[in-house]
Write a protein that holds these residues in place. Structure first.
Motif, PDB file in Angstrom:
ATOM      1  N   ILE A  31      -1.305 -10.096  15.332  1.00 31.07           N
ATOM      2  CA  ILE A  31      -1.694  -9.824  13.527  1.00 31.07           C
ATOM      3  C   ILE A  31      -2.001  -8.629  13.328  1.00 31.07           C
ATOM      4  CG2 ILE A  31      -3.745 -10.194  12.110  1.00 31.07           C
ATOM      5  CD1 ILE A  31      -4.865 -12.922  13.554  1.00 31.07           C
ATOM      6  N   THR A  32      -0.849  -8.299  12.152  1.00 30.83           N
ATOM      7  CA  THR A  32      -0.779  -7.085  12.239  1.00 30.83           C
ATOM      8  C   THR A  32      -1.854  -6.773  11.425  1.00 30.83           C
ATOM      9  OG1 THR A  32       0.113  -6.973   9.916  1.00 30.83           O
ATOM     10  CG2 THR A  32       1.734  -7.554  11.676  1.00 30.83           C
ATOM     11  N   ASP A  33      -2.415  -4.809  11.153  1.00 27.64           N
ATOM     12  CA  ASP A  33      -3.059  -4.598  10.314  1.00 27.64           C
ATOM     13  C   ASP A  33      -2.635  -5.683   9.668  1.00 27.64           C
ATOM     14  OD1 ASP A  33      -3.750  -3.261  13.061  1.00 27.64           O
ATOM     15  OD2 ASP A  33      -2.914  -1.361  12.264  1.00 27.64           O
ATOM     16  N   ARG A  34      -1.991  -5.316   8.629  1.00 26.01           N
ATOM     17  CA  ARG A  34      -2.112  -5.373   6.991  1.00 26.01           C
ATOM     18  C   ARG A  34      -2.642  -6.885   7.401  1.00 26.01           C
ATOM     19  NH1 ARG A  34       3.505  -6.846   4.947  1.00 26.01           N
ATOM     20  NH2 ARG A  34       3.458  -8.288   2.728  1.00 26.01           N
ATOM     21  N   TYR A  35      -2.511  -7.645   7.743  1.00 30.41           N
ATOM     22  CA  TYR A  35      -2.803  -9.220   7.412  1.00 30.41           C
ATOM     23  C   TYR A  35      -4.352  -9.001   8.147  1.00 30.41           C
ATOM     24  CZ  TYR A  35       1.884 -10.997   5.740  1.00 30.41           C
ATOM     25  OH  TYR A  35       2.655 -10.916   4.751  1.00 30.41           O
TER      26      TYR A  35
END
Length: 377
Positions: free
Chosen positions: A54-58
């Motif tokens: 899970i990227t920081d964006r999501y």
């Protein structure tokens, strides 16, 4: 990671499709650019199966949607705290804490009050990042404040904010986080030499034990809270603790009915008849005769007492609409009282309203109770 996201999603009762829909709605409201529904379906599946990070964006979208910390979302352990690097850095932090301790405490208290109001009206799920940042700032200030005179006001502010954060975590279904936040609140209260905040944290922590299936231990803890320097506790706090004992006794099952009734009577006797809603010495406590009547109805409903109905409907007529989560509990109490009398058709609309409010606030705790009562229809 699979355990983190999947557990949080299922605790909310959401399918993967519902999660994707909520992510898209969240992004649309905030003008964020995210992947298509088809791509998100792949992402969610891979996030939960551990095949994609899970990227920081999501993560910034998922945390407020699910009411989770970053560690809970990713299934990680808490990251270690950063270390002050060298004497110069240490002294800089100590000097900053010393100069800020007096001026920052009112700001800390005001921020806690804002978060408490938002939580009461909107629920806790969307506040997880703000709450974590708020606690981290106070812990940082306390860590580098040196003298007791500077530390006590910060510790008092931290104790109040930590109990709020703990209750929010419990409401969101994050039991481990709730327990740890209560432990932080108790330590801060001891640092502040405040038996009020210590007893309150113990009383609320008892609910974690009850939710975890240890009702007898919960009753013992809330009783210990009442024995924590009672001469220094305010009358409203003592009434609150007695009412909490009554509720926990009622939830403990057969054999505790007399204890629950006795605790209710003590709460009524202890509550000051001063027309105030909140405790002047402890703003975490909201309790007046109206609130206690609703609480009495809650206990009587759990006990299957026929007199619960009158108390609950009177509370419904005078309910403050800004207490959204509390009103969800009130509708659950009404449904339970009707079910105890075999009045299924009367219980059903109250459960529908309770479900709507629980969904509105993202309350996993109330949603579980709604589902339990629905199973009795």
């Amino acid at each position: 990671m699979a355990k983190g996201l999947r557990t949080l999603r299922t605790a909310r009762g959401w399918s993967q499709d519902r999660l994707i829909h909520e992510m898209q709605r969240f992004a649309e409201q905030r003008l964020l650019d995210i992947a298509s529904a088809a791509s998100l379906k792949t992402y969610v599946s891979e996030w939960e199966n551990g095949r994609r990070t899970i990227t920081d964006r999501y993560a910034g979208i998922l945390r407020p949607l699910l009411g989770a910390t970053d560690a809970e979302l990713r299934g990680d352990t808490e990251a270690p705290e950063s270390q002050a690097d060298g004497y110069a850095d240490l002294l800089s932090r100590i000097d900053a804490a010393g100069s800020l301790s007096e001026s920052m405490v009112p700001s800390f208290l005001a921020q806690t009050e804002l978060l408490r109001t938002m939580d009461r009206q909107m629920g806790a799920t969307g506040l997880v990042d703000q709450m974590n940042g708020h606690l981290a700032a106070m812990e940082e200030a306390l860590t580098f404040a040196v003298l007791p005179g500077a530390r006590r006001p910060i510790a008092t502010a931290l104790a109040g904010a930590s109990t709020l954060a703990a209750w929010q975590a419990l409401d969101a279904g994050a039991v481990d986080r709730a327990w740890r936040r209560y432990e932080l609140a108790k330590k801060a209260a001891q640092e502040a030499e405040s038996p009020l905040y210590l007893a309150h944290a113990m009383g609320e922590q008892a609910y974690v034990l009850a939710e975890a299936g240890r009702p007898q231990l919960a009753v013992e803890l809330v009783r210990d809270a009442q024995r924590t320097q009672p001469e220094r506790q305010s009358p409203r706090l003592r009434a609150w603790l007695a009412a909490a004992e009554a509720e926990l006794c009622a939830a403990a099952g057969p054999g505790m009915e007399a204890a629950a009734q006795s605790a209710l009577e003590r709460a009524t006797q202890l509550l000051p008849d001063d027309g105030e809603v909140r405790d002047a010495d402890m703003l975490s406590i909201f309790l007046n005769t109206g609130h206690l009547a609703r609480w009495r109805g809650n206990v009587l409903a759990k006990l299957g007492d026929a007199s619960a109905m009158e108390e609950l409907y009177a509370s419904l007529d005078s309910a403050d609409e800004s207490f959204v989560r509390a009103n969800s509990g009130l509708y659950c109490d009404l449904a339970q009282a009707h079910l105890a009398r075999g009045e299924v058709d009367d219980a059903r609309p109250h459960l529908q309203k309770a479900r709507l409010l629980a969904n509105r606030t993202g309350s996993v705790r109330h949603r579980r109770r709604v589902e339990m009562l629905t199973g009795r229809l």
